[in-house]
Design an enzyme around this catalytic site. Structure first.
Site, mmCIF file in Angstrom:
data_model
loop_
_atom_site.group_PDB
_atom_site.id
_atom_site.type_symbol
_atom_site.label_atom_id
_atom_site.label_comp_id
_atom_site.label_asym_id
_atom_site.label_seq_id
_atom_site.Cartn_x
_atom_site.Cartn_y
_atom_site.Cartn_z
ATOM 1 N N LYS A 95 -0.778 6.767 -12.786
ATOM 2 C CA LYS A 95 -1.327 7.647 -12.759
ATOM 3 C C LYS A 95 -1.674 8.201 -12.166
ATOM 4 O O LYS A 95 -2.643 8.048 -10.902
ATOM 5 C CB LYS A 95 -2.865 7.144 -13.608
ATOM 6 C CG LYS A 95 -4.113 7.309 -14.004
ATOM 7 C CD LYS A 95 -5.122 7.039 -14.213
ATOM 8 C CE LYS A 95 -6.659 7.244 -14.846
ATOM 9 N NZ LYS A 95 -8.019 6.803 -15.629
ATOM 10 N N PRO B 179 0.744 -1.387 0.227
ATOM 11 C CA PRO B 179 0.124 0.126 0.005
ATOM 12 C C PRO B 179 0.682 1.289 0.315
ATOM 13 O O PRO B 179 0.164 2.786 0.451
ATOM 14 C CB PRO B 179 -0.367 0.145 1.160
ATOM 15 C CG PRO B 179 0.071 -0.868 2.021
ATOM 16 C CD PRO B 179 0.645 -2.159 1.265
ATOM 17 N N ASP C 205 4.200 2.793 -10.893
ATOM 18 C CA ASP C 205 3.530 3.165 -10.493
ATOM 19 C C ASP C 205 3.460 4.291 -9.213
ATOM 20 O O ASP C 205 5.046 4.747 -8.584
ATOM 21 C CB ASP C 205 2.091 2.519 -9.928
ATOM 22 C CG ASP C 205 1.420 1.035 -11.313
ATOM 23 O OD1 ASP C 205 2.042 2.086 -12.547
ATOM 24 O OD2 ASP C 205 0.611 0.580 -11.377
ATOM 25 N N MET D 135 -11.074 2.632 -5.007
ATOM 26 C CA MET D 135 -11.420 3.340 -6.390
ATOM 27 C C MET D 135 -12.843 3.870 -6.536
ATOM 28 O O MET D 135 -13.599 3.690 -6.974
ATOM 29 C CB MET D 135 -10.882 2.914 -7.499
ATOM 30 C CG MET D 135 -9.163 2.580 -7.871
ATOM 31 S SD MET D 135 -9.170 1.781 -9.125
ATOM 32 C CE MET D 135 -9.782 0.368 -8.802
ATOM 33 N N GLY E 104 -3.584 5.390 2.941
ATOM 34 C CA GLY E 104 -3.262 4.463 3.845
ATOM 35 C C GLY E 104 -2.043 3.662 3.704
ATOM 36 O O GLY E 104 -1.181 3.436 2.433
ATOM 37 N N GLY F 147 1.508 -0.502 -7.230
ATOM 38 C CA GLY F 147 0.911 -1.079 -5.939
ATOM 39 C C GLY F 147 -0.182 -1.688 -5.444
ATOM 40 O O GLY F 147 -0.429 -2.161 -6.196
ATOM 41 N N GLY F 148 0.429 -2.085 -4.750
ATOM 42 C CA GLY F 148 -0.430 -3.134 -3.623
ATOM 43 C C GLY F 148 -0.303 -4.658 -3.783
ATOM 44 O O GLY F 148 0.165 -5.167 -4.351
ATOM 45 N N ASP F 149 -1.278 -5.161 -5.059
ATOM 46 C CA ASP F 149 -1.001 -6.339 -5.735
ATOM 47 C C ASP F 149 -1.320 -6.406 -6.500
ATOM 48 O O ASP F 149 -2.583 -5.619 -7.368
ATOM 49 C CB ASP F 149 -2.042 -7.709 -4.764
ATOM 50 C CG ASP F 149 -1.717 -9.235 -5.035
ATOM 51 O OD1 ASP F 149 -0.231 -9.660 -4.520
ATOM 52 O OD2 ASP F 149 -2.136 -9.222 -6.816
#
Length: 328
Positions: A141, A96, A119, A256, A285, A172-174
């Site tokens: 983005k 995250p 990203d 989102m 987060g 980001g994230g998975d």
């Protein structure tokens, strides 16, 4: 290039910000620094960082007022190119945004990269671990701003891999949870490029946890659902049955979904969800700028709007939101 800052929560002024200023800022805040950038012509990337309260932009900052003043060490990308046999792509989930939540395997992949295609919502401070020769390409983005198309990203990673480079696609994230990693995998396979995935800590579970919210809790729910709120209920492009979710009894995690929160809440209640069901909206987060608001499903949209909550944000709806008491 790793910058070491002195003391605890030092104030740092960065001059002459370059195209990779986000990496510099993240590297500094990972060490607890409070960062101001001296510029009268802020780039979209810098404006995005400021909107997320990760940096202050000041065109008239007084260098004498700061603990440390430095020129952006990444103001120019002087990366050298190298060629290694057997090019490949690794899709790395970066978690995250907190550097500590990047996996060991993900960090190892960065350390072996020739090219990193990244990203904006990754732990950018981790790029300090990439080899000195590694080329870093930013394709993140910015909401309602600059972006690189998915087709262009696919072409980029394949082109570098075919040139014999070890490419890390840093996301980001998975990568496989609303990260379009599956599309990048498919593009590599179709192009005959070896590809592998290193899973990341998904914001769908990590961000609620960081806010003290378990997505499951015994006696409250037997499961959770993760959905995208990018397409609002009623939009012909949407495939989510929001009304069914409203009566499912499951914790709902919406990624989102800030802009569509009013429509989402209305559809859930129309489907049978108790209007008093607790809800929380958590912005940024895992970052120093993380903050959250708690309300009910019928008031969370107004509460988030009044608090100025902006993407990236995760919304959690369900009794789990109030399941835990605050830690002493």
């Amino acid at each position: 290039m790793r910058i070491t800052v002195p003391g605890t929560a030092p104030t740092v002024l960065v001059r002459e910000p370059g195209p990779r200023i986000a990496e510099t800022v993240h590297g500094l805040i990972d060490q607890g620094a409070v960062v101001t950038v001296l510029t009268a012509d802020a780039s979209p990337t810098l404006l995005d960082l400021a909107a997320r309260r990760l940096v202050v932009i000041d065109g008239d900052a007084d260098p004498a007022a700061y603990d440390l003043v430095l020129r952006d060490p990444l103001s120019a990308n002087d990366a050298r190119t190298t060629t290694s046999p057997g090019g490949s792509v690794v899709l790395v989930g970066g978690g995250p945004g907190d550097l500590g939540l990047l996996t060991v395997a993900g960090l190892d992949a960065l350390r072996g990269a020739d090219v990193v295609v990244t990203d904006r919502l990754v732990p950018l401070g981790a790029l300090d671990e990439a080899p000195e020769h590694a080329e870093v390409v930013h394709v993140g983005k910015i909401p309602r701003g600059a972006f690189t198309s998915q087709e262009a990203i696919n072409h980029l990673i394949i082109t570098h891999a075919r040139a014999g480079k070890r490419v890390v696609r840093f996301k980001g994230g998975d990568s496989f949870v609303f990260g379009r990693g599956g599309e990048e995998w498919a593009a590599c396979v179709e192009a005959g490029v070896p590809v592998q995935v290193i899973p990341g800590v998904s914001s769908a579970v990590a961000v609620p946890a960081l806010a003290g919210i378990p997505v499951t809790h015994r006696s409250l729910t037997q499961g959770f659902v993760v959905v995208t709120g990018h397409v609002a209920p009623g939009d012909p492009r949407g495939t989510v049955d929001w009304e069914w979710l409203g009566r499912s009894g499951l914790t709902l995690v919406v990624l989102m979904g800030v802009a569509a929160l009013p429509q989402i809440a209305a559809a859930l209640v129309h489907g049978g969800m108790d209007p008093k069901t607790p809800a929380a909206c958590i912005e940024d987060g895992g970052m120093p700028s993380m903050r959250s608001v708690t309300a009910t499903v019928t008031t969370i949209a107004d509460a988030a709007d009044q608090a100025g909550i902006h993407p990236p944000a995760v919304t959690v709806i369900g009794d789990v939101v109030t399941a835990l008491k605050e830690s002493p």
